[in-house]
Design an enzyme around this catalytic site. Structure first.
Site, PDB file in Angstrom:
ATOM      1  N   GLU A 274       0.840  -1.210   0.000  1.00  0.00           N
ATOM      2  CA  GLU A 274       0.000   0.000   0.000  1.00  0.00           C
ATOM      3  C   GLU A 274       0.872   1.256   0.000  1.00  0.00           C
ATOM      4  O   GLU A 274       0.822   2.054   0.931  1.00  0.00           O
ATOM      5  CB  GLU A 274      -0.887   0.006   1.252  1.00  0.00           C
ATOM      6  CG  GLU A 274      -1.759  -1.219   1.424  1.00  0.00           C
ATOM      7  CD  GLU A 274      -2.349  -1.334   2.835  1.00  0.00           C
ATOM      8  OE1 GLU A 274      -1.948  -0.570   3.738  1.00  0.00           O
ATOM      9  OE2 GLU A 274      -3.212  -2.200   3.029  1.00  0.00           O
ATOM     10  N   PRO A 275       1.697   1.448  -1.021  1.00  0.00           N
ATOM     11  CA  PRO A 275       2.599   2.600  -1.003  1.00  0.00           C
ATOM     12  C   PRO A 275       1.888   3.908  -1.299  1.00  0.00           C
ATOM     13  O   PRO A 275       1.022   3.975  -2.175  1.00  0.00           O
ATOM     14  CB  PRO A 275       3.601   2.277  -2.117  1.00  0.00           C
ATOM     15  CG  PRO A 275       2.836   1.407  -3.065  1.00  0.00           C
ATOM     16  CD  PRO A 275       1.845   0.637  -2.245  1.00  0.00           C
ATOM     17  N   GLY A 276       2.224   4.942  -0.566  1.00  0.00           N
ATOM     18  CA  GLY A 276       1.688   6.266  -0.827  1.00  0.00           C
ATOM     19  C   GLY A 276       2.832   7.220  -1.142  1.00  0.00           C
ATOM     20  O   GLY A 276       3.094   7.575  -2.289  1.00  0.00           O
ATOM     21  N   ARG A 277       3.540   7.581  -0.077  1.00  0.00           N
ATOM     22  CA  ARG A 277       4.623   8.553  -0.185  1.00  0.00           C
ATOM     23  C   ARG A 277       5.632   8.204  -1.285  1.00  0.00           C
ATOM     24  O   ARG A 277       6.038   9.073  -2.065  1.00  0.00           O
ATOM     25  CB  ARG A 277       5.363   8.610   1.156  1.00  0.00           C
ATOM     26  CG  ARG A 277       6.386   9.731   1.268  1.00  0.00           C
ATOM     27  CD  ARG A 277       7.229   9.565   2.544  1.00  0.00           C
ATOM     28  NE  ARG A 277       6.435   9.366   3.727  1.00  0.00           N
ATOM     29  CZ  ARG A 277       5.982  10.349   4.520  1.00  0.00           C
ATOM     30  NH1 ARG A 277       6.279  11.589   4.240  1.00  0.00           N
ATOM     31  NH2 ARG A 277       5.243  10.069   5.576  1.00  0.00           N
ATOM     32  N   ARG A 313       3.774  19.985   7.029  1.00  0.00           N
ATOM     33  CA  ARG A 313       4.752  18.966   7.430  1.00  0.00           C
ATOM     34  C   ARG A 313       5.901  19.514   8.277  1.00  0.00           C
ATOM     35  O   ARG A 313       6.269  18.879   9.276  1.00  0.00           O
ATOM     36  CB  ARG A 313       5.285  18.202   6.210  1.00  0.00           C
ATOM     37  CG  ARG A 313       4.175  17.459   5.427  1.00  0.00           C
ATOM     38  CD  ARG A 313       4.720  16.492   4.395  1.00  0.00           C
ATOM     39  NE  ARG A 313       5.326  15.353   5.024  1.00  0.00           N
ATOM     40  CZ  ARG A 313       6.608  15.206   5.259  1.00  0.00           C
ATOM     41  NH1 ARG A 313       7.464  16.105   4.836  1.00  0.00           N
ATOM     42  NH2 ARG A 313       7.052  14.155   5.879  1.00  0.00           N
ATOM     43  N   TYR A 317       5.710  17.525  11.710  1.00  0.00           N
ATOM     44  CA  TYR A 317       6.662  16.405  11.834  1.00  0.00           C
ATOM     45  C   TYR A 317       8.116  16.866  11.914  1.00  0.00           C
ATOM     46  O   TYR A 317       9.010  16.055  11.751  1.00  0.00           O
ATOM     47  CB  TYR A 317       6.558  15.486  10.611  1.00  0.00           C
ATOM     48  CG  TYR A 317       5.178  14.997  10.247  1.00  0.00           C
ATOM     49  CD1 TYR A 317       4.479  14.111  11.065  1.00  0.00           C
ATOM     50  CD2 TYR A 317       4.587  15.398   9.050  1.00  0.00           C
ATOM     51  CE1 TYR A 317       3.231  13.644  10.700  1.00  0.00           C
ATOM     52  CE2 TYR A 317       3.334  14.923   8.678  1.00  0.00           C
ATOM     53  CZ  TYR A 317       2.661  14.051   9.509  1.00  0.00           C
ATOM     54  OH  TYR A 317       1.429  13.583   9.139  1.00  0.00           O
ATOM     55  N   CYS A 342      -0.437  33.432  11.354  1.00  0.00           N
ATOM     56  CA  CYS A 342      -0.102  33.976  12.670  1.00  0.00           C
ATOM     57  C   CYS A 342       0.209  32.878  13.666  1.00  0.00           C
ATOM     58  O   CYS A 342      -0.585  32.589  14.574  1.00  0.00           O
ATOM     59  CB  CYS A 342      -1.260  34.839  13.163  1.00  0.00           C
ATOM     60  SG  CYS A 342      -1.612  36.160  12.009  1.00  0.00           S
ATOM     61  N   GLU A 343       1.345  32.226  13.472  1.00  0.00           N
ATOM     62  CA  GLU A 343       1.832  31.165  14.349  1.00  0.00           C
ATOM     63  C   GLU A 343       3.354  31.148  14.211  1.00  0.00           C
ATOM     64  O   GLU A 343       3.857  31.222  13.088  1.00  0.00           O
ATOM     65  CB  GLU A 343       1.339  29.781  13.880  1.00  0.00           C
ATOM     66  CG  GLU A 343      -0.146  29.560  13.900  1.00  0.00           C
ATOM     67  CD  GLU A 343      -0.681  29.061  15.239  1.00  0.00           C
ATOM     68  OE1 GLU A 343       0.129  28.677  16.113  1.00  0.00           O
ATOM     69  OE2 GLU A 343      -1.903  29.077  15.398  1.00  0.00           O
ATOM     70  N   TYR A 371       1.304  13.934   1.321  1.00  0.00           N
ATOM     71  CA  TYR A 371       0.937  14.487   2.632  1.00  0.00           C
ATOM     72  C   TYR A 371       1.179  15.995   2.671  1.00  0.00           C
ATOM     73  O   TYR A 371       1.582  16.548   3.689  1.00  0.00           O
ATOM     74  CB  TYR A 371       1.708  13.767   3.757  1.00  0.00           C
ATOM     75  CG  TYR A 371       1.503  12.283   3.717  1.00  0.00           C
ATOM     76  CD1 TYR A 371       0.273  11.743   4.056  1.00  0.00           C
ATOM     77  CD2 TYR A 371       2.505  11.424   3.282  1.00  0.00           C
ATOM     78  CE1 TYR A 371       0.056  10.371   3.983  1.00  0.00           C
ATOM     79  CE2 TYR A 371       2.292  10.049   3.201  1.00  0.00           C
ATOM     80  CZ  TYR A 371       1.059   9.540   3.555  1.00  0.00           C
ATOM     81  OH  TYR A 371       0.841   8.189   3.478  1.00  0.00           O
TER      82      TYR A 371
HETATM   83  C1  LIG Z   1      -0.652   5.815   5.498  1.00  0.00           C
HETATM   84  C2  LIG Z   1      -0.833   4.391   5.172  1.00  0.00           C
HETATM   85  C3  LIG Z   1      -0.208   3.834   4.056  1.00  0.00           C
HETATM   86  C4  LIG Z   1       0.730   4.614   3.160  1.00  0.00           C
HETATM   87  O1  LIG Z   1       1.941   4.876   3.793  1.00  0.00           O
HETATM   88  P1  LIG Z   1       3.155   5.528   2.992  1.00  0.00           P
HETATM   89  O2  LIG Z   1       4.180   5.715   4.028  1.00  0.00           O
HETATM   90  O3  LIG Z   1       2.680   6.800   2.417  1.00  0.00           O
HETATM   91  O4  LIG Z   1       3.576   4.545   1.946  1.00  0.00           O
HETATM   92  C5  LIG Z   1      -0.476   2.525   3.759  1.00  0.00           C
HETATM   93  N1  LIG Z   1      -1.297   1.769   4.532  1.00  0.00           N
HETATM   94  C6  LIG Z   1      -1.911   2.269   5.626  1.00  0.00           C
HETATM   95  C7  LIG Z   1      -2.803   1.407   6.416  1.00  0.00           C
HETATM   96  C8  LIG Z   1      -1.684   3.595   5.984  1.00  0.00           C
HETATM   97  O5  LIG Z   1      -2.280   4.077   7.075  1.00  0.00           O
END
Ligand SMILES: *Cc1c(COP(=O)(O)O)cnc(C)c1O
Length: 418
Positions: A274-277, A313, A317, A342-343, A371
């Site tokens: 499940e890659p996002g980033r 971010r 983070y 204003c922070e 993100y």
């Molecule tokens: C956020 C998330 C991802 C994606 O994570 P990345 O670090 O962006 O690859 C995949 N699975 C689940 C369950 C998440 O919460």
């Protein structure tokens, strides 16, 4: 390779000048490279090619419809964490049979929506959630395919806010209790318990902990199968990191996938990730314009038109983003890059070496495809930025800049309800 490079002293996205984009779309504006997004998705596809697999892009990283459409057309599955994300995937033409639904707090309405569209499976995180899902599926006369999300108690060695696989985190079911949960889930009438899943965190640069988690989950799969469970899928979540800082090493998708495939070889499992980033982060920048220079007693400030509401971010983070001048020039100042909000937490970068900047100059905040817009808000009543997608040698606005009217949509000065 990054799609953002200098050509003739000006920063470009592929062949397209960022100055031209800023002139057309205004600032602040997010700019994404379609080819860079596809290249990273296809790297995952190639790495798993000759084994049963499903690459589910994590929508929460960047849910713009045009980005989702690009990935849907390339055959991607999607990892969603809300009904709203499923709505986006469907609008973008994504295939619901390739959608996995993750998250600790799914509501009955969200479950019903997902079941009606026939999603691939649910990653469930607690017994009460499994019980509710079975009830909802029964009432619809269907059955829900589920994986139980295991908390393997592995340290992802990343920022504490994006580490999710330790015993003290809210995510998943403790590895020591999970077998019991599988047995209880098996007794629920409208569930098909077919998978094991985990996701130990994000921005993971050394993938050893994910491989450790995979080994723990594979042992669990063996135990469950010995007890008669027909487990056919192993979902290892997302989490692969990207280099935000010059000099950081990027974990290679092919090496990571190769390690997972070796671990799982012969197990007869569909491997899911499940890659996002790692798909979108490096494909995007946030373009912003210098408003003012200001010399404090102790510090030099560059005040720009993008703030923490556009990119949170750094504040949330302590994230580092490289700041690139659009017009290439030698460094001449050391300054904090700050926004109009204003922070004191409203900064994009601290103590950076930059050229001698003037009002009107353009800066690109690098590695802002993930993100970033997804966490943008209207704080300080600031309309959210536009988003632009660069394809080949042209670009188009894939989300128009918000207007003041957008800010108050849905609001009234109040009328009595009763
Ligand atoms: C956020 C998330 C991802 C994606 O994570 P990345 O670090 O962006 O690859 C995949 N699975 C689940 C369950 C998440 O919460």
């Amino acid at each position: 390779m990054s799609p953002f490079t200098y050509r003739g002293g000006e920063l470009h996205c592929g062949p397209v000048s960022l100055r031209d984009i800023a002139a057309e779309a205004g600032t602040p504006v997010y700019v994404y490279s379609a080819s860079a997004i596809l290249e990273r998705f296809l790297a995952y596809e190639r790495a798993f090619a000759d084994a049963p697999h499903l690459v589910c892009y994590a929508v929460k990283a960047n849910g713009n419809l045009a980005v989702l459409k690009l990935l849907a057309d390339a055959g991607a599955g999607f990892d969603i964490v809300s009904g709203g994300e499923l709505f986006r995937v469907l609008k973008a033409g994504g295939d619901p049979s390739k959608v996995v639904f993750s998250g600790v707090g799914k509501t009955a309405d969200e479950m019903a929506l997902a079941l009606r569209h026939g999603i691939h499976s649910f990653n469930c995180e607690s017994l009460p959630e499994l019980e509710l899902l079975s009830q909802v599926a029964s009432s619809l006369g269907s059955r829900a395919r589920v994986a139980i999300r295991v908390n393997p108690d592995v340290d992802a060695a990343t920022h504490p806010y994006i580490s999710t696989g330790l015993r003290q985190h809210k995510f998943g079911i403790d590895i020591d209790q999970v077998e019991r949960t599988y047995h209880k889930a098996r007794l629920l009438p409208a569930l098909l318990v077919e998978g094991v899943s985990c996701h130990i965190g994000s921005q993971i640069l050394d993938t050893t902990p994910i491989e450790e988690a995979a080994a723990i989950l594979l042992t669990l799969v063996e135990k469950l199968r010995a007890q008669g469970f027909a487990i056919n899928a192993l979902d290892l979540g997302g989490g692969l990191g990207v280099p935000y800082q010059a000099g950081q090493q990027r974990p290679e998708i092919s090496a990571f996938a190769g390690a997972l495939r070796r671990l799982a070889s012969g197990a007869g499992l569909t491997l899911m990730v499940e890659p996002g980033r790692s798909i979108v982060a490096e494909a995007g920048v946030l373009l912003t314009r210098v408003l003012y220079r200001k010399s404090g007693a102790a510090k030099e400030f560059v005040i720009v038109d993008a703030g923490m509401n556009d990119l949170i971010r750094p504040a949330l983070y302590q994230a580092h983003h490289e700041i690139l001048p659009v017009a290439e020039a030698p460094a001449a100042i050391l300054a904090d890059i700050v926004g109009p909000v204003c922070e004191t937490g409203d900064f994009l970068a601290h103590a950076r070496s930059l050229p001698d900047l003037h009002p009107g100059d353009l800066l690109a905040v690098a590695t802002a495809g993930a993100y970033a817009f997804a966490q943008a808000s209207n704080y300080n009543s600031r309309p959210r930025p536009a988003e632009v997608l660069v394809e080949e040698n042209s670009f188009r606005i894939v989300r128009r800049r918000e207007t003041y009217d957008d800010l108050i949509r849905g609001e009234t000065v109040g009328c009595a309800v009763r």
